[in-house]
Design an enzyme around this catalytic site. Structure first.
Site, PDB file in Angstrom:
ATOM      1  CG  ASN A   1      48.044  34.292  46.019  1.00 60.36           C
ATOM      2  OD1 ASN A   1      49.354  33.202  45.605  1.00 60.36           O
ATOM      3  ND2 ASN A   1      48.683  35.426  46.180  1.00 60.36           N
ATOM      4  CG  ASP A   2      42.085  34.137  46.571  1.00 62.89           C
ATOM      5  OD1 ASP A   2      43.576  34.035  48.237  1.00 62.89           O
ATOM      6  OD2 ASP A   2      42.140  35.176  46.326  1.00 62.89           O
TER       7      ASP A   2
END
Length: 452
Positions: free
Chosen positions: A380-381
């Site tokens: 995600n990040d």
């Protein structure tokens, strides 16, 4: 005998350096690891004859116990728990250096030796408790969020000042082995280790793990000076230096300074006022297959979600099916993907993915617009466009893999929950993004069945 011991230590030191150099390339990494293991074996055997502190029976007993624990850990610990295990290794390394430094107290000492004893105990104590906190955060025994309070830096500064003061008092004692000041230094170093790690958020854990690894090396180096053991000095210095270099590389990958990582409490407060707009567009495996089947190029971006799902072998099988279909497949690796340095590289190596297919962030980004599909698996990040588009985001300015510029993006996730950094991701709402919800391994296996 002393000359032979030093010659053997010198040989081990050279092998350590050669092994470390070879670890820098995937093609020579296995041989480098083997050479380093041989160097450690030589160092241990020679130490059996160097009775600086304890008799060889105790060293042999320690080797046996350590070997049993190491073998059991290697066999029983899941790949998803590797970051926690590395944190524990760092902590126990620090604790061992503390013990060596303490034992050296009961041998004839000079002022220099007393200083190195204090350093090995101080750094070892900080490494031990700091690593335990890192382990607890990674293991989710405690919250991974930063723990901040008013005056935290003042408290840490006071702790450090007290440690320096008691260290000076300890070194000035006529009978240092009878002094209580060293026990106070031990206690304060334990507290300091906790205090320096609790303000660090989960998203910064790869950097913390690397830094604590460096601390464990520095503690071993100080312990080596305390007992005048050359191989411990060299090995500790190598670990300490390599850990610092890796920490700097990872900080650069996040476009942040080490001080910012240690003291900012990343993720404690989300200051972004920008609203993420758009509509999430789910896709099922059958429709995803039709897109992949016609794709000429695919970039796979692995993250911690792939480790949790243990999907690396399924991903490798999908890669082979795509390649058989004439599709170019590469893996895009962000330096801080996962929970420890090199986490994704280790997972993909376990699935026997060719290292030639792994592209670093700086290699893939100039080409990403030409890829037909980017498959994000629990990363995600490191693919969050907020780092590029939203000035109020906590990750603004952090270099990311620009998967949103690929023609189509598949995001494999269980839900719409944010990543480990706790930052919302506008990628999920992009026009070219399709969300493939579910367990990553099962989703990949469904795609594989479609190809078959």
């Amino acid at each position: 005998m002393a000359l032979l011991i030093n010659l053997a230590y010198a040989l081990a030191a050279v092998l350590f350096i050669v092994g470390l150099k070879m670890l820098g390339s995937p093609a020579t990494a296995r041989r480098g690891n083997l050479i380093s293991a041989v160097a450690m074996f030589i160092a241990v055997v020679v130490t059996l004859f160097d009775r600086s502190i304890v008799d060889f029976e105790w060293i042999a007993l320690g080797v046996v116990i350590g070997t049993v624990i190491g073998v059991l850990a290697a066999r029983m610990v899941a790949m998803t728990k590797m970051p926690e295990m590395v944190a524990l290794f760092n902590g126990f390394g620090g604790l061992a250096s503390l013990a060596v430094g303490w034992a050296a107290l009961f041998t004839p000492n000079t002022l220099f030796t007393l200083i190195t004893i204090a350093l090995s105990i101080l750094i070892g104590g900080v490494t031990f408790t700091g690593s335990m906190v890192a382990w607890a955060k990674l293991n989710e025994t405690i919250s991974g969020k930063p723990f901040l309070f008013a005056g935290q830096r003042i408290v840490n500064g006071a702790l450090l000042a007290a440690i320096v003061a008691f260290t000076v008092l300890f070194c000035m004692q006529a009978d240092p082995e009878l002094s209580n000041y060293l026990y106070i230094v031990v206690a304060l170093s334990f507290v300091l280790g906790v205090m320096v790690v609790i303000p660090i958020g989960g998203a910064d854990m790869p950097v913390v793990i690397s830094l604590l690894n460096s601390y464990s090396g520095l503690a071993a180096c100080a312990a080596g000076f305390a007992i005048n053991n050359m191989i411990l000095i060299v090995a500790g210095a190598l670990v300490g230096a390599s850990g610092i270099i890796l920490t700097q590389i990872m900080c650069k990958a996040m476009n942040r300074s080490l001080a910012n990582v240690l003291f900012s409490g990343f993720g404690a407060v989300s200051t972004s006022l920008d609203k993420i707009e758009g509509e999430v567009k789910p896709i099922n495996c059958e429709d995803a297959y039709y897109i992949l089947e016609s794709a000429g190029s695919v970039a796979i971006v692995p993250g911690y979600g792939m480790a949790v799902a243990q999907a690396q072998h399924a991903v490798k099988e999908l890669q082979q099916l795509l390649e058989n279909n004439g599709t170019e497949v590469v893996y895009a690796i962000h330096p801080v993907a996962g929970r420890m340095p090199g986490h994704m590289n280790v997972l993909l190596a376990e699935a026997d993915v060719s290292y030639d297919l792994l592209l670093e962030m700086d290699e893939i980004n100039p080409r990403i617009e030409n890829f037909d599909v980017a498959i994000v698996i629990g990363a995600n990040d490191v693919v969050n466009p907020a780092a590029r588009e939203m000035k109020g985001s906590p990750i603004y300015g952090m270099p990311i893999i620009n998967v949103d510029k690929a023609r189509t993006v598949f995001v494999l996730k269980r839900s719409m929950a944010s990543g480990f950094a706790g930052v919302d991701n506008p990628l999920f709402f992009k026009e070219n993004t399709r969300m493939l919800f579910g367990d990553a391994k099962e989703s990949i296996n469904q795609l594989i069945r479609q190809f078959k």
